[in-house]
Design an enzyme around this catalytic site. Structure first.
Site, PDB file in Angstrom:
ATOM      1  N   GLY A 125       0.741  -1.248   0.000  1.00  0.00           N
ATOM      2  CA  GLY A 125       0.000   0.000   0.000  1.00  0.00           C
ATOM      3  C   GLY A 125       0.769   1.294   0.000  1.00  0.00           C
ATOM      4  N   GLU A 144       3.724  -6.587   1.801  1.00  0.00           N
ATOM      5  CA  GLU A 144       3.325  -6.985   0.441  1.00  0.00           C
ATOM      6  C   GLU A 144       3.328  -5.785  -0.505  1.00  0.00           C
ATOM      7  OE1 GLU A 144      -0.638  -8.425   1.014  1.00  0.00           O
ATOM      8  OE2 GLU A 144      -0.044  -9.959   2.454  1.00  0.00           O
ATOM      9  N   PRO A 145       4.452  -5.086  -0.626  1.00  0.00           N
ATOM     10  CA  PRO A 145       4.425  -3.898  -1.483  1.00  0.00           C
ATOM     11  C   PRO A 145       4.357  -4.260  -2.967  1.00  0.00           C
ATOM     12  CG  PRO A 145       6.659  -4.322  -0.736  1.00  0.00           C
ATOM     13  CD  PRO A 145       5.779  -5.334  -0.058  1.00  0.00           C
ATOM     14  N   GLY A 146       3.560  -3.526  -3.711  1.00  0.00           N
ATOM     15  CA  GLY A 146       3.485  -3.712  -5.156  1.00  0.00           C
ATOM     16  C   GLY A 146       3.915  -2.429  -5.837  1.00  0.00           C
ATOM     17  N   ARG A 147       3.024  -1.429  -5.762  1.00  0.00           N
ATOM     18  CA  ARG A 147       3.261  -0.157  -6.445  1.00  0.00           C
ATOM     19  C   ARG A 147       4.635   0.447  -6.123  1.00  0.00           C
ATOM     20  NH1 ARG A 147      -1.139   3.011  -7.837  1.00  0.00           N
ATOM     21  NH2 ARG A 147      -2.307   2.005  -6.188  1.00  0.00           N
ATOM     22  N   ARG A 183      -5.142   3.249 -15.999  1.00  0.00           N
ATOM     23  CA  ARG A 183      -5.307   3.996 -14.748  1.00  0.00           C
ATOM     24  C   ARG A 183      -5.984   5.361 -14.906  1.00  0.00           C
ATOM     25  NH1 ARG A 183      -2.041   5.375 -11.473  1.00  0.00           N
ATOM     26  NH2 ARG A 183      -3.100   4.561  -9.643  1.00  0.00           N
ATOM     27  N   TYR A 196      -9.318   5.363 -12.787  1.00  0.00           N
ATOM     28  CA  TYR A 196      -9.257   6.043 -11.471  1.00  0.00           C
ATOM     29  C   TYR A 196      -9.061   7.542 -11.594  1.00  0.00           C
ATOM     30  CZ  TYR A 196      -7.547   1.263 -10.622  1.00  0.00           C
ATOM     31  OH  TYR A 196      -7.368  -0.087 -10.624  1.00  0.00           O
ATOM     32  N   CYS A 224     -12.126   4.245 -29.047  1.00  0.00           N
ATOM     33  CA  CYS A 224     -13.379   4.973 -29.251  1.00  0.00           C
ATOM     34  C   CYS A 224     -14.151   5.175 -27.964  1.00  0.00           C
ATOM     35  CB  CYS A 224     -14.228   4.227 -30.270  1.00  0.00           C
ATOM     36  SG  CYS A 224     -13.295   3.910 -31.751  1.00  0.00           S
ATOM     37  N   TYR A 274       0.741  -1.532 -12.215  1.00  0.00           N
ATOM     38  CA  TYR A 274      -0.641  -1.543 -12.698  1.00  0.00           C
ATOM     39  C   TYR A 274      -0.747  -0.895 -14.081  1.00  0.00           C
ATOM     40  CZ  TYR A 274      -1.128  -2.645  -7.783  1.00  0.00           C
ATOM     41  OH  TYR A 274      -0.970  -3.224  -6.554  1.00  0.00           O
TER      42      TYR A 274
HETATM   43  N1  LLP Z   1      -1.657  -6.985  -0.834  1.00  0.00           N
HETATM   44  C1  LLP Z   1      -2.944  -7.092  -1.183  1.00  0.00           C
HETATM   45  C2  LLP Z   1      -3.779  -8.045  -0.457  1.00  0.00           C
HETATM   46  C3  LLP Z   1      -3.482  -6.280  -2.183  1.00  0.00           C
HETATM   47  O1  LLP Z   1      -4.760  -6.389  -2.489  1.00  0.00           O
HETATM   48  C4  LLP Z   1      -2.656  -5.350  -2.854  1.00  0.00           C
HETATM   49  C5  LLP Z   1      -3.179  -4.497  -3.911  1.00  0.00           C
HETATM   50  C6  LLP Z   1      -1.290  -5.291  -2.479  1.00  0.00           C
HETATM   51  C7  LLP Z   1      -0.829  -6.112  -1.472  1.00  0.00           C
HETATM   52  C8  LLP Z   1      -0.336  -4.340  -3.125  1.00  0.00           C
HETATM   53  O2  LLP Z   1      -0.694  -3.017  -2.878  1.00  0.00           O
HETATM   54  P1  LLP Z   1       0.258  -1.820  -3.367  1.00  0.00           P
HETATM   55  O3  LLP Z   1       1.539  -1.900  -2.569  1.00  0.00           O
HETATM   56  O4  LLP Z   1       0.512  -2.014  -4.820  1.00  0.00           O
HETATM   57  O5  LLP Z   1      -0.523  -0.611  -3.085  1.00  0.00           O
HETATM   58  N2  LLP Z   1      -5.011  -1.134  -9.744  1.00  0.00           N
HETATM   59  C9  LLP Z   1      -4.941  -0.133  -8.709  1.00  0.00           C
HETATM   60  C10 LLP Z   1      -4.328  -0.684  -7.436  1.00  0.00           C
HETATM   61  C11 LLP Z   1      -5.046  -1.890  -6.902  1.00  0.00           C
HETATM   62  C12 LLP Z   1      -4.411  -2.459  -5.673  1.00  0.00           C
HETATM   63  C13 LLP Z   1      -4.976  -3.780  -5.373  1.00  0.00           C
HETATM   64  N3  LLP Z   1      -4.388  -4.471  -4.264  1.00  0.00           N
HETATM   65  C14 LLP Z   1      -4.173   1.068  -9.241  1.00  0.00           C
HETATM   66  O6  LLP Z   1      -3.735   1.047 -10.388  1.00  0.00           O
HETATM   67  O7  LLP Z   1      -4.015   2.053  -8.533  1.00  0.00           O
END
Ligand code: LLP
Length: 420
Positions: A241, A275-278, A314, A318, A344, A373
């Site tokens: 997050g 659990e970092p993604g972004r 995105r 969003y 379109c 994403y």
């Molecule tokens: N863990 C869980 C259980 C999650 O559902 C998510 C993201 C993460 C970790 C990773 O979160 P992050 O570190 O990336 O914030 N498509 C959207 C973001 C959706 C996030 C979904 N869950 C966007 O483009 O902003």
């Protein structure tokens, strides 16, 4: 520029040591390009921040599920957070050992649960009572233990857009924090369930770390109470997050996060999972696109480019802001333009009302902070093949995913005999 890995040299945009236009010449446009140093640097900044505590950084694969990017992170000893059977297979292919894989998601199928147990992954993050029962049945039927955590909904508000805020009772995620005790107690009595962890994930694009402190205090309180009824939690997983800088957000960093959470975790014998993604990949990816046409409609100046909402969803989904810069920085008078794609739909834009020097036909432009994403949410809408991905490493660059072809678009389709 938001990352030290991008620069203008003689007004040409470079990723690390490679000019973007050189890649474009060979691959054509649009394409995604990533900086390896940027991705590895992001992972290492988490590692450094958490060095004082046993931990595992589980990269959230959905942010960018490229095998090569996953491989980079597995080689650094990272873990991975997956949300489907497809991601499980991807994670294994990328080289993550099963003990570094955790499985999140609100609707795992029995087949997915079985695969996860068979592969002996580290943790399954269970999100409901019914899922816990299903996990028990699957584990019992194959006589294999299943280590799990409950995803707790701590009732903490955090994150950007409503679609990505997850930690309140209005969301579909997790088990409300007051309701977890009977579930852990029941699980403890089951032969094949191992209640070893507790988890929360409160949202995404969280730019200030205060909400993590609140979630942590809810979880620590639950851990103490679970201890009181004979359930020993070994792993605390605070989810992902952490936000990134899309538009001057100046987000808190992994170090800020560590500063607020580590003190209350010291000496508790817990292992911390994140659990970092972004924040692992967003800043390290660009979408490069070419100007097709310009036109003026009323007072609006439109720049029509060859990338669209199917390539980067995105902005349309969003209303997200991605900085847009020229690949050749020419200088000149800036005007307000909308950068739009060929799809379109009016929602098909990459940027609105952007102040920039009007680019010419054929000019390249870069959409920034697109590593998370971006490709992973891309689609073939409008029968547009998905774009290639490039990984830059100092002076070198590799194609890590080919551009799709027309054959890829129609693969698997059948016209029934009756209409042939
Ligand atoms: N863990 C869980 C259980 C999650 O559902 C998510 C993201 C993460 C970790 C990773 O979160 P992050 O570190 O990336 O914030 N498509 C959207 C973001 C959706 C996030 C979904 N869950 C966007 O483009 O902003």
């Amino acid at each position: 520029m938001k990352s030290e890995h991008y620069s203008y040299r003689q007004s040409d945009l470079y990723i690390e040591e490679v000019p973007v236009r050189r890649i474009a010449k060979i691959t054509g446009t649009p394409f995604y390009a990533y900086t390896r140093a940027g991705i590895e640097g992001a992972f290492l900044s988490y590692e450094r921040a958490l060095a004082g505590l046993p931990h595992l950084i589980c990269y959230s694969l959905k942010a960018n599920s490229s095998l090569s990017i996953a491989r980079l992170l597995s080689r650094l000893g990272g873990g991975v957070d997956i949300v489907s059977g497809g991601e499980l297979r991807r994670a294994l292919l990328a080289g993550f050992p099963p003990e570094n894989i955790i499985f999140s998601g609100v609707g795992k199928t029995r087949d997915e649960l079985e695969m996860a147990i068979q592969k002996e992954i580290r943790l399954i993050n269970v999100e409901s009572e019914e899922e816990l029962k299903a996990l028990n049945e699957v584990a019992r039927s194959i006589r294999r233990p299943a280590a799990f955590s409950l995803r707790v909904n701590p009732d903490v508000r955090a994150g950007g857009h409503p679609h990505i805020s997850t930690g309140t009772p209005k969301n579909k995620f997790g088990v409300y924090h007051k309701n977890i005790f009977p579930l852990y107690e029941w699980a403890k009595k089951q032969k094949y369930l191992r209640p070893v962890a507790i988890q929360s994930h409160i949202g995404s694009q969280i730019t200030r770390v205060a909400p993590y402190r609140r979630a942590l205090s809810v979880l620590l309180n639950l851990i103490d109470r679970l201890h009181g009824i004979g359930i020993k939690i070994e792993i605390i997983d605070l989810g992902g997050g952490l936000g990134v800088d899309y538009n001057g957000d100046s987000p808190d960093t992994p170090q800020h996060l560590a500063d607020v959470i580590l003190p209350s975790l010291q000496g508790r014998g817990l292992t911390l999972f994140l659990e970092p993604g972004r924040s692992m990949v967003a800043q390290s990816g660009l979408l490069i696109t070419k100007v097709l046409y310009r036109k003026k409609a009323g007072t609006k100046e439109f720049v029509i480019v060859d990338a669209a909402m199917n390539d980067l969803a995105r902005p349309a989904l969003y209303d997200a802001y991605h900085e847009i810069i020229p690949v050749k920085n020419k200088g000149g008078v800036k005007i307000k333009v909308d950068i739009v794609g060929p799809v379109c739909e009016s929602g098909d834009y990459l940027g609105k009302d952007r102040l920039m020097v009007l680019p010419h036909q054929g000019d390249l432009i870069a959409v920034m902070t697109a590593g998370a994403y971006g490709f992973s949410m891309s689609s073939q809408y409008n029968s547009r093949p998905r774009v290639p991905e490039i990984l830059v490493n100092k002076k070198e660059w590799d194609l890590i995913r080919e551009r799709e072809t027309f054959e890829d678009l129609v693969k698997g389709e059948r016209i029934p005999e009756s209409i042939q």
